[in-house]
Design a protein around this motif. Structure first.
Motif, mmCIF file in Angstrom:
data_model
loop_
_atom_site.group_PDB
_atom_site.id
_atom_site.type_symbol
_atom_site.label_atom_id
_atom_site.label_comp_id
_atom_site.label_asym_id
_atom_site.label_seq_id
_atom_site.Cartn_x
_atom_site.Cartn_y
_atom_site.Cartn_z
ATOM 1 N N TRP A 1 -10.544 -13.449 3.040
ATOM 2 C CA TRP A 1 -11.004 -12.231 2.351
ATOM 3 C C TRP A 1 -12.512 -12.069 2.495
ATOM 4 C CZ3 TRP A 1 -14.517 -11.890 -1.692
ATOM 5 C CH2 TRP A 1 -14.622 -10.627 -2.310
ATOM 6 N N ASP A 2 -13.239 -13.151 2.346
ATOM 7 C CA ASP A 2 -14.699 -13.095 2.414
ATOM 8 C C ASP A 2 -15.184 -12.729 3.816
ATOM 9 O OD1 ASP A 2 -17.263 -13.582 1.036
ATOM 10 O OD2 ASP A 2 -17.471 -15.217 2.485
ATOM 11 N N ALA A 3 -14.447 -13.137 4.868
ATOM 12 C CA ALA A 3 -14.884 -12.918 6.251
ATOM 13 C C ALA A 3 -14.575 -11.519 6.774
ATOM 14 C CB ALA A 3 -14.233 -13.960 7.168
ATOM 15 N N LEU A 4 -13.698 -10.766 6.107
ATOM 16 C CA LEU A 4 -13.254 -9.471 6.621
ATOM 17 C C LEU A 4 -13.967 -8.317 5.927
ATOM 18 C CD1 LEU A 4 -9.420 -10.202 6.844
ATOM 19 C CD2 LEU A 4 -11.003 -9.918 8.766
ATOM 20 N N ASP A 5 -14.021 -7.170 6.632
ATOM 21 C CA ASP A 5 -14.612 -5.965 6.055
ATOM 22 C C ASP A 5 -13.746 -5.451 4.908
ATOM 23 O OD1 ASP A 5 -16.667 -6.035 7.916
ATOM 24 O OD2 ASP A 5 -15.605 -4.761 9.346
ATOM 25 N N LYS A 6 -14.408 -4.925 3.874
ATOM 26 C CA LYS A 6 -13.706 -4.490 2.668
ATOM 27 C C LYS A 6 -13.945 -3.011 2.414
ATOM 28 C CE LYS A 6 -14.780 -9.090 1.099
ATOM 29 N NZ LYS A 6 -15.393 -9.353 2.434
ATOM 30 N N ASP A 7 -13.047 -2.389 1.648
ATOM 31 C CA ASP A 7 -13.252 -0.997 1.260
ATOM 32 C C ASP A 7 -14.179 -0.935 0.044
ATOM 33 O OD1 ASP A 7 -11.773 -1.578 -1.037
ATOM 34 O OD2 ASP A 7 -9.937 -0.609 -0.317
ATOM 35 N N ALA A 8 -14.365 0.265 -0.493
ATOM 36 C CA ALA A 8 -15.306 0.450 -1.604
ATOM 37 C C ALA A 8 -14.911 -0.331 -2.847
ATOM 38 C CB ALA A 8 -15.424 1.941 -1.941
ATOM 39 N N ASP A 9 -13.631 -0.683 -2.979
ATOM 40 C CA ASP A 9 -13.157 -1.443 -4.140
ATOM 41 C C ASP A 9 -13.077 -2.946 -3.864
ATOM 42 O OD1 ASP A 9 -12.765 0.815 -5.853
ATOM 43 O OD2 ASP A 9 -10.971 1.310 -4.671
ATOM 44 N N GLY A 10 -13.587 -3.366 -2.701
ATOM 45 C CA GLY A 10 -13.561 -4.785 -2.365
ATOM 46 C C GLY A 10 -12.227 -5.273 -1.863
ATOM 47 N N ASN A 11 -11.365 -4.353 -1.403
ATOM 48 C CA ASN A 11 -10.041 -4.737 -0.918
ATOM 49 C C ASN A 11 -10.023 -4.874 0.605
ATOM 50 O OD1 ASN A 11 -8.772 -4.618 -3.514
ATOM 51 N ND2 ASN A 11 -8.780 -2.379 -3.350
ATOM 52 N N VAL A 12 -9.152 -5.751 1.090
ATOM 53 C CA VAL A 12 -8.908 -5.928 2.520
ATOM 54 C C VAL A 12 -7.437 -5.645 2.781
ATOM 55 C CG1 VAL A 12 -8.856 -7.549 4.440
ATOM 56 C CG2 VAL A 12 -10.734 -7.638 2.794
ATOM 57 N N ALA A 13 -7.167 -4.709 3.696
ATOM 58 C CA ALA A 13 -5.788 -4.357 4.052
ATOM 59 C C ALA A 13 -5.554 -4.648 5.530
ATOM 60 C CB ALA A 13 -5.528 -2.886 3.767
ATOM 61 N N ARG A 14 -4.450 -5.330 5.811
ATOM 62 C CA ARG A 14 -4.051 -5.571 7.199
ATOM 63 C C ARG A 14 -2.567 -5.249 7.319
ATOM 64 N NH1 ARG A 14 -5.772 -10.696 10.189
ATOM 65 N NH2 ARG A 14 -6.008 -9.155 11.860
ATOM 66 N N GLY A 15 -2.230 -4.373 8.263
ATOM 67 C CA GLY A 15 -0.846 -3.948 8.415
ATOM 68 C C GLY A 15 -0.522 -2.799 7.481
ATOM 69 N N ARG A 16 0.745 -2.655 7.114
ATOM 70 C CA ARG A 16 1.217 -1.545 6.274
ATOM 71 C C ARG A 16 0.954 -1.879 4.807
ATOM 72 N NH1 ARG A 16 6.962 -0.101 6.734
ATOM 73 N NH2 ARG A 16 6.250 1.934 5.979
ATOM 74 N N VAL A 17 -0.209 -1.465 4.331
ATOM 75 C CA VAL A 17 -0.654 -1.813 2.980
ATOM 76 C C VAL A 17 -1.167 -0.565 2.272
ATOM 77 C CG1 VAL A 17 -2.376 -3.097 1.659
ATOM 78 C CG2 VAL A 17 -1.224 -4.186 3.599
ATOM 79 N N VAL A 18 -0.813 -0.426 0.979
ATOM 80 C CA VAL A 18 -1.336 0.652 0.133
ATOM 81 C C VAL A 18 -1.904 0.025 -1.129
ATOM 82 C CG1 VAL A 18 -0.789 2.698 -1.220
ATOM 83 C CG2 VAL A 18 0.290 2.367 1.018
ATOM 84 N N PHE A 19 -3.157 0.379 -1.472
ATOM 85 C CA PHE A 19 -3.770 -0.052 -2.727
ATOM 86 C C PHE A 19 -3.856 1.131 -3.685
ATOM 87 C CE2 PHE A 19 -5.845 -3.212 0.175
ATOM 88 C CZ PHE A 19 -5.359 -4.364 -0.437
ATOM 89 N N GLU A 20 -3.531 0.878 -4.939
ATOM 90 C CA GLU A 20 -3.660 1.907 -5.988
ATOM 91 C C GLU A 20 -4.244 1.236 -7.222
ATOM 92 O OE1 GLU A 20 -3.738 5.491 -7.751
ATOM 93 O OE2 GLU A 20 -3.039 5.166 -5.698
ATOM 94 N N GLY A 21 -5.515 1.526 -7.502
ATOM 95 C CA GLY A 21 -6.159 0.916 -8.663
ATOM 96 C C GLY A 21 -6.357 -0.577 -8.538
ATOM 97 N N ALA A 22 -6.381 -1.090 -7.321
ATOM 98 C CA ALA A 22 -6.564 -2.523 -7.086
ATOM 99 C C ALA A 22 -8.011 -2.796 -6.701
ATOM 100 C CB ALA A 22 -5.630 -3.004 -5.986
ATOM 101 N N THR A 23 -8.473 -3.998 -6.994
ATOM 102 C CA THR A 23 -9.841 -4.383 -6.654
ATOM 103 C C THR A 23 -9.880 -5.827 -6.156
ATOM 104 O OG1 THR A 23 -10.281 -5.078 -8.937
ATOM 105 C CG2 THR A 23 -10.906 -2.827 -8.337
ATOM 106 N N ALA A 24 -10.851 -6.087 -5.262
ATOM 107 C CA ALA A 24 -11.168 -7.445 -4.796
ATOM 108 C C ALA A 24 -9.930 -8.218 -4.356
ATOM 109 C CB ALA A 24 -11.910 -8.214 -5.894
#
Length: 498
Positions: A307-330
């Motif tokens: 997680w620390d090595a990969l680029d993150k979105d504005a909420d600190g999340n990392v998505a790889r593959g078919r992933v959806v975040f809703e109200g999730a952080t870090a």
């Protein structure tokens, strides 16, 4: 092989006017159980694209291929891997365009014997060289900065030092070993004060605050002749066993295979314990030096490190593959197929594969190794293999299974073939869905095209081969009282398997 041994014996007699060249060595024998379920015993993390499309092994080999320093670099890196992983290692290196020399360890003995085999190989081919030993499963973001650190380390190594790269810490971390800095050497490097085991959190904070400790990267730079001489002084039993294993080893296609009986006599130990902690003592004249590495290094030793090595979105999340975040952080979510939806979670890791799903709090990622041990204790196959299993001829994917049956999708690469074999407990139905199959069944030999099928009775010798130019794909339906992979009796095998 006798000429190569003479070269090894004369390794430290080389006194060239030009700077010694660099011999890249990749240590690829790890298992990486903390990155389960992506990393498994039979397909460990160095063979997987954890942080990008290329595998960690391929990225590691690439780092010194276009070296920008003043020294020459050996065109063919030396890769030391486990015997079980030699075929997929060779396949990945070939795919990346690397013409590597692969040493297939016949048994696990730790990083010190692995580096010794590589040093012997370097001496045998060039007389002497500066070995740059790199774990195959690390990530480095800034390759030019890494190469500059290697150039500085090589200067110290040529003068006889045994060098490790130390990473100035950016935070207290209990997952790394540390190096205490000794006397400064004027170019940013230091003598090695001492090595420190992974500390507790409070002690790690003290180390970082003092400014006197760097993370131990596990990357070592040393002349091959210096390593062999130092090991002989400090660990004579290990040195003797490795020299014998190399001398009595044999070439096997793209692989060099050290002699098993000799290699098993070697004690099992790491580079740190066997050599680095004893440098500067009365037992050896070699001195230890630590050179700073500030290049975005990570050992990728846990999902939190990924997680620390990969680029993150504005909420600190990392998505790889078919992933959806809703109200999730870090959080980190990785999908290899199915849609993964993370809603209202914080600091979690979710990893989905074909046959397992991991959900873990990022503060507890070090405990994943314990989960793997529990799966092993319960004889769960998920600890060792993926549903998709690589073989030297291609791969198979276990699509479905039940009582007395199993369905596999088998892909055979052009020109490849399975062993001539039989089974005592199962029969097999083969249906060709792509390409052309050459089938041996008892005394028969015949071709099958797309949409054609055949039946292999229990106890009958058989072989499957792809004589075509495109991958052969078949659906195999097994039926019988026992369907384990150990119900294979081999009579002939192109790849030298027992």
């Amino acid at each position: 092989m006798s000429q190569e041994i003479e070269n090894v014996q004369a390794c430290d007699d080389r006194h060239a006017d030009a700077a010694l060249r660099i011999a890249p060595v990749v240590l690829a024998g790890g298992s990486g159980s903390r990155l389960w379920p992506m990393s498994r015993e039979q397909f460990p993390k160095q063979l997987i694209g954890i942080v990008g499309p290329a595998s960690l092994l391929q990225s590691t080999v690439q780092r010194l291929r276009d070296f920008a320093g003043a020294r020459d670099v050996a065109a063919a890196p030396i890769v030391v891997c486990g015997d079980d992983h030699r075929f997929v290692t060779a396949e990945q290196l070939q795919a990346s365009g690397a013409q590597a020399r692969i040493i297939a360890e016949p048994a696990r003995r730790g990083t010190a014997p692995a580096l010794t085999l590589a040093a012997l190989a370097a001496c045998a081919s060039s007389g002497d060289a500066i070995v740059v030993a790199m774990p195959a499963d690390h990530a480095i973001a800034d390759t030019p900065a890494f190469q500059r650190a290697i150039e500085r380390a090589a200067d110290h190594a040529e003068r006889g030092a045994v060098v490790t790269l130390g990473v100035p810490p950016v935070r207290p971390d209990t997952g790394f070993g540390y190096v205490r800095l000794g006397a400064a050497l004027g170019d940013g490097a230091h003598r090695i004060g001492r090595f420190v085991e992974k500390p507790a959190e409070e002690l790690a904070a003290q180390y970082v605050a003092s400014g006197e400790y760097w993370w131990n990267s596990g990357i070592f730079v040393v002349r091959a002749s210096v390593w062999l001489d130092t090991l002989e002084r400090l660990q004579p039993e290990m040195h003797e066993a490795c020299v014998a294993a190399f001398a009595n080893g044999r070439g096997d296609g793209p692989f060099f295979r050290p002699a098993l009986e000799d290699f098993e006599r070697s004690p099992s130990d790491s580079i740190d314990y066997a050599v680095m902690e004893h440098l500067g003592s009365d037992a050896t004249p070699a001195q230890g030096v630590v050179v700073p590495l500030e290049a975005g290094w990570s050992d990728l030793g846990s999902w939190d490190a990924v997680w620390d090595a990969l680029d993150k979105d504005a909420d600190g999340n990392v998505a790889r593959g078919r992933v959806v975040f809703e109200g999730a952080t870090a959080s980190l979510a990785h999908s290899e197929g199915r849609l993964v939806a993370c809603v209202g979670v914080t600091n979690v890791v979710v990893v989905e594969t074909d046959d397992a799903v991991l959900v873990v709090d990022r503060s507890r990622v070090q405990d994943v190794k314990g989960v793997v041990e529990r799966i092993k204790a319960g004889h769960g196959p998920e600890a060792n293999t993926h549903r998709k299993v690589r073989r030297p001829w291609g791969y198979y994917d276990s699509i479905d299974q039940g009582e007395r049956f199993q369905v596999k999708r088998i892909v055979v690469q052009p020109g490849a073939r399975l062993s001539l074999q039989l089974h005592h407990h199962r029969a097999e139905h083969w249906i060709v869905v792509r390409g052309t199959a050459l089938v041996v069944r008892g005394d028969e030999q015949f071709l099958l095209s797309e949409n054609e099928s055949t039946f292999i009775p229990l106890g009958i010798q058989h072989r499957l081969e792809n004589p075509g130019k495109v991958p052969l794909e078949i659906i195999e339906v097994q039926s019988g009282s026992y369907l384990g992979e150990d119900d294979i009796v081999r009579f002939d095998d192109t790849y030298g398997r027992a």
